[in-house]
Design a protein around this motif. Structure first.
Motif, mmCIF file in Angstrom:
data_model
loop_
_atom_site.group_PDB
_atom_site.id
_atom_site.type_symbol
_atom_site.label_atom_id
_atom_site.label_comp_id
_atom_site.label_asym_id
_atom_site.label_seq_id
_atom_site.Cartn_x
_atom_site.Cartn_y
_atom_site.Cartn_z
ATOM 1 N N GLU A 30 17.447 7.278 -2.360
ATOM 2 C CA GLU A 30 18.613 7.351 -3.472
ATOM 3 C C GLU A 30 18.327 8.913 -3.729
ATOM 4 O O GLU A 30 17.245 9.446 -4.109
ATOM 5 N N VAL A 120 10.719 -7.872 -1.221
ATOM 6 C CA VAL A 120 11.959 -7.444 -1.344
ATOM 7 C C VAL A 120 12.145 -6.158 -1.186
ATOM 8 O O VAL A 120 11.314 -5.338 -0.959
ATOM 9 N N GLY A 122 13.609 -4.092 -3.389
ATOM 10 C CA GLY A 122 13.609 -3.422 -4.671
ATOM 11 C C GLY A 122 12.628 -3.706 -5.690
ATOM 12 O O GLY A 122 11.441 -4.135 -4.999
ATOM 13 N N ARG A 143 16.985 -2.224 -7.655
ATOM 14 C CA ARG A 143 16.928 -0.945 -6.916
ATOM 15 C C ARG A 143 17.213 -0.111 -7.845
ATOM 16 O O ARG A 143 18.259 0.113 -8.291
ATOM 17 N N LEU A 169 5.509 11.549 -2.725
ATOM 18 C CA LEU A 169 5.023 11.836 -4.333
ATOM 19 C C LEU A 169 6.125 12.146 -5.186
ATOM 20 O O LEU A 169 6.561 11.519 -6.160
ATOM 21 N N ALA A 172 8.503 8.929 -5.666
ATOM 22 C CA ALA A 172 7.941 7.779 -6.336
ATOM 23 C C ALA A 172 7.717 8.405 -7.910
ATOM 24 O O ALA A 172 7.908 7.536 -8.835
ATOM 25 N N LEU A 175 11.128 8.071 -9.612
ATOM 26 C CA LEU A 175 11.205 6.731 -10.055
ATOM 27 C C LEU A 175 10.457 6.402 -11.229
ATOM 28 O O LEU A 175 11.105 5.734 -12.088
ATOM 29 N N CYS A 190 2.700 -0.163 -8.312
ATOM 30 C CA CYS A 190 3.061 0.298 -6.811
ATOM 31 C C CYS A 190 2.185 0.736 -5.853
ATOM 32 O O CYS A 190 1.493 1.598 -6.029
ATOM 33 N N TRP A 191 2.772 0.060 -4.582
ATOM 34 C CA TRP A 191 2.141 0.712 -3.140
ATOM 35 C C TRP A 191 3.149 0.408 -2.352
ATOM 36 O O TRP A 191 4.135 -0.324 -2.414
ATOM 37 N N SER A 192 3.169 1.314 -1.400
ATOM 38 C CA SER A 192 4.385 1.524 -0.275
ATOM 39 C C SER A 192 4.176 0.136 0.608
ATOM 40 O O SER A 192 3.177 -0.305 0.898
ATOM 41 N N ASP A 193 5.294 -0.095 1.333
ATOM 42 C CA ASP A 193 5.342 -1.079 2.442
ATOM 43 C C ASP A 193 5.216 -0.359 3.694
ATOM 44 O O ASP A 193 5.431 -1.071 4.703
ATOM 45 N N TYR A 197 0.804 4.329 4.870
ATOM 46 C CA TYR A 197 0.770 5.038 3.519
ATOM 47 C C TYR A 197 0.106 4.021 2.406
ATOM 48 O O TYR A 197 0.433 3.003 1.971
ATOM 49 N N THR A 199 -1.877 4.892 -0.336
ATOM 50 C CA THR A 199 -1.925 5.484 -2.110
ATOM 51 C C THR A 199 -0.967 4.657 -2.721
ATOM 52 O O THR A 199 0.276 4.812 -2.178
ATOM 53 N N GLY A 200 -1.178 4.387 -3.892
ATOM 54 C CA GLY A 200 -0.548 3.794 -4.669
ATOM 55 C C GLY A 200 -0.621 4.223 -6.118
ATOM 56 O O GLY A 200 -1.311 5.389 -6.111
ATOM 57 N N TYR A 209 1.406 9.110 -14.718
ATOM 58 C CA TYR A 209 1.335 8.616 -13.242
ATOM 59 C C TYR A 209 0.004 8.803 -12.781
ATOM 60 O O TYR A 209 -0.470 9.905 -12.252
ATOM 61 N N ARG A 211 -2.379 8.316 -9.642
ATOM 62 C CA ARG A 211 -2.579 7.783 -8.401
ATOM 63 C C ARG A 211 -3.721 7.180 -7.936
ATOM 64 O O ARG A 211 -4.669 7.504 -8.723
HETATM 65 N N1 WAQ Z 1 14.144 0.760 -6.688
HETATM 66 C C1 WAQ Z 1 13.367 -0.049 -7.072
HETATM 67 N N2 WAQ Z 1 12.338 -0.411 -5.899
HETATM 68 C C2 WAQ Z 1 12.088 0.327 -4.764
HETATM 69 C C3 WAQ Z 1 12.745 1.695 -4.868
HETATM 70 C C4 WAQ Z 1 13.618 1.892 -5.761
HETATM 71 N N3 WAQ Z 1 14.381 3.013 -5.747
HETATM 72 N N4 WAQ Z 1 12.305 2.421 -3.814
HETATM 73 C C5 WAQ Z 1 11.349 1.439 -3.127
HETATM 74 N N5 WAQ Z 1 11.168 0.279 -3.908
HETATM 75 C C6 WAQ Z 1 10.351 -0.865 -3.659
HETATM 76 C C7 WAQ Z 1 10.798 -1.662 -2.432
HETATM 77 O O1 WAQ Z 1 10.454 -3.014 -2.689
HETATM 78 C C8 WAQ Z 1 9.743 -1.083 -1.252
HETATM 79 O O2 WAQ Z 1 9.497 -2.246 -0.503
HETATM 80 C C9 WAQ Z 1 8.536 -0.576 -2.128
HETATM 81 O O3 WAQ Z 1 9.090 -0.345 -3.459
HETATM 82 C C10 WAQ Z 1 7.753 0.311 -1.643
HETATM 83 O O4 WAQ Z 1 8.685 1.451 -1.591
HETATM 84 O O5 WAQ Z 1 1.349 9.486 -2.982
HETATM 85 O O6 WAQ Z 1 6.276 4.996 -0.613
HETATM 86 O O7 WAQ Z 1 9.067 3.743 -0.632
HETATM 87 O O8 WAQ Z 1 1.694 9.565 -5.152
HETATM 88 O O9 WAQ Z 1 7.476 2.368 0.568
HETATM 89 C C11 WAQ Z 1 3.359 5.545 -3.830
HETATM 90 C C12 WAQ Z 1 2.523 6.723 -3.823
HETATM 91 C C13 WAQ Z 1 4.343 5.505 -2.759
HETATM 92 C C14 WAQ Z 1 3.127 8.027 -3.704
HETATM 93 C C15 WAQ Z 1 5.242 4.502 -2.831
HETATM 94 O O10 WAQ Z 1 7.234 3.238 -1.729
HETATM 95 C C16 WAQ Z 1 1.958 9.080 -4.062
HETATM 96 C C17 WAQ Z 1 6.098 4.221 -1.654
HETATM 97 P P1 WAQ Z 1 8.169 2.830 -0.559
#
Ligand code: WAQ
Ligand code: MG
Length: 260
Positions: A30, A120, A122, A143, A169, A172, A175, A190-193, A197, A199-200, A209, A211
């Motif tokens: 977004e 999910v 979101g 979301r 970064l 995230a 957001l 949070c951590w990525s799916d 990657y 790092t969360g 924030y 990390r």
């Molecule tokens: N709104 C709500 N949930 C979201 C959104 C959003 N705009 N974008 C992602 N998500 C949820 C969704 O369930 C994804 O599966 C999950 O979060 C992970 O999203 O180095 O990359 O975009 O400091 O894979 C964090 C560390 C990285 C960054 C997080 O998440 C850093 C990341 P991803």
């Protein structure tokens, strides 16, 4: 950005969307765009959807919508990187940071137990008093959208803070800054799916924030995004803020007021 005609641009891409309700989430994105940059903006999100480590989408949607509300400017949360040497150590740290923000220990424990149940696209909202999920969006989560940070200002910020100006970064932190600016947010975990990657972070208005360099193993495609919230009495207004309030992160300006 020309503020007279701003568009919210959203993308989501998934697998098996047509066969199974919802399908498997691949990626989403977004941003906010001026009219003149709309083509570029759509292309940025298209590229993100087409080249993703979670796979090739068989459903892809990009939506543009003019923003009518005034855009709120927010200073980015402060950023700190905590180096850990193992995933277990990462989660111990994440839990202690969550406690620091005011999430009770038993609620953190309960949330952790239920994380595998949340595949999910979101975020999951959890009430810090009951530990119950309160977003009501069972398959989707919420979301957060209508948010951005202009590249030039982001790069200036990254240089001044000596952090590498990476896109992930940036996304995230935008957001987390939006989410934590609301008074009902106690913390975010949070951590990525994305399998590549690991790092969360834990974030809140109070601790910034934070990390954490390892919150999962490489190759793991299970992510997590939980917002711990203070009450669900006015959950609809809260969700409306997350989805609808346009936000621009802007470093170096005095605009950081919280939403009541
Ligand atoms: N709104 C709500 N949930 C979201 C959104 C959003 N705009 N974008 C992602 N998500 C949820 C969704 O369930 C994804 O599966 C999950 O979060 C992970 O999203 O180095 O990359 O975009 O400091 O894979 C964090 C560390 C990285 C960054 C997080 O998440 C850093 C990341 P991803
Ligand atoms: Mg992802």
């Amino acid at each position: 950005m020309d503020q007279s005609r701003i568009y919210s641009v959203r993308m989501r891409a998934s697998e098996n969307e047509l066969h199974k309700n919802g399908g498997r989430h691949i990626s989403g994105g977004e941003l906010l765009s001026s009219y003149s940059e709309l083509g570029l903006s759509v292309n940025t999100l298209l590229e993100k959807a087409l080249h993703h480590s979670r796979g090739k989408p068989d459903f892809l949607q990009i939506q543009c919508e003019m923003v009518n509300q005034p855009i709120k400017l927010l200073n980015p949360l402060t950023v700190q990187t905590n180096d850990v040497t193992a995933v277990k150590e990462g989660h111990e740290l994440a839990k202690s940071l969550l406690e620091k923000t005011g999430v009770p220990k038993d609620i953190i424990k309960k949330a952790y137990k239920e994380i595998p149940e949340y595949p999910v696209r979101g975020a999951i909202l959890i009430d810090i008093h009951t530990g119950k999920r309160v977003d009501g969006r069972i398959d989707k989560g919420v979301r957060v959208s209508k948010m951005d940070w202009q590249t030039r200002n982001f790069k200036k910020w990254a240089k001044s803070k000596a952090v590498s100006p990476n896109q992930r970064l940036k996304e995230a932190l935008i957001l987390a800054t939006k989410v934590c600016n609301h008074q009902l947010t106690i913390a975010e975990l949070c951590w990525s799916d994305d399998p590549d990657y690991i790092t969360g972070y834990v974030a809140s208005e109070k601790i910034g924030y934070q990390r954490i360099t390892q919150l999962k193993q490489y190759g793991d495609d299970r992510g997590c995004r939980i917002f711990f919230v203070d009450t669900f009495s006015d959950i609809h207004t809260y969700i409306n803020y997350l989805e609808e309030q346009p936000i621009l992160v802007q470093w170096g300006e005095e605009h950081d007021t919280r939403v009541d």
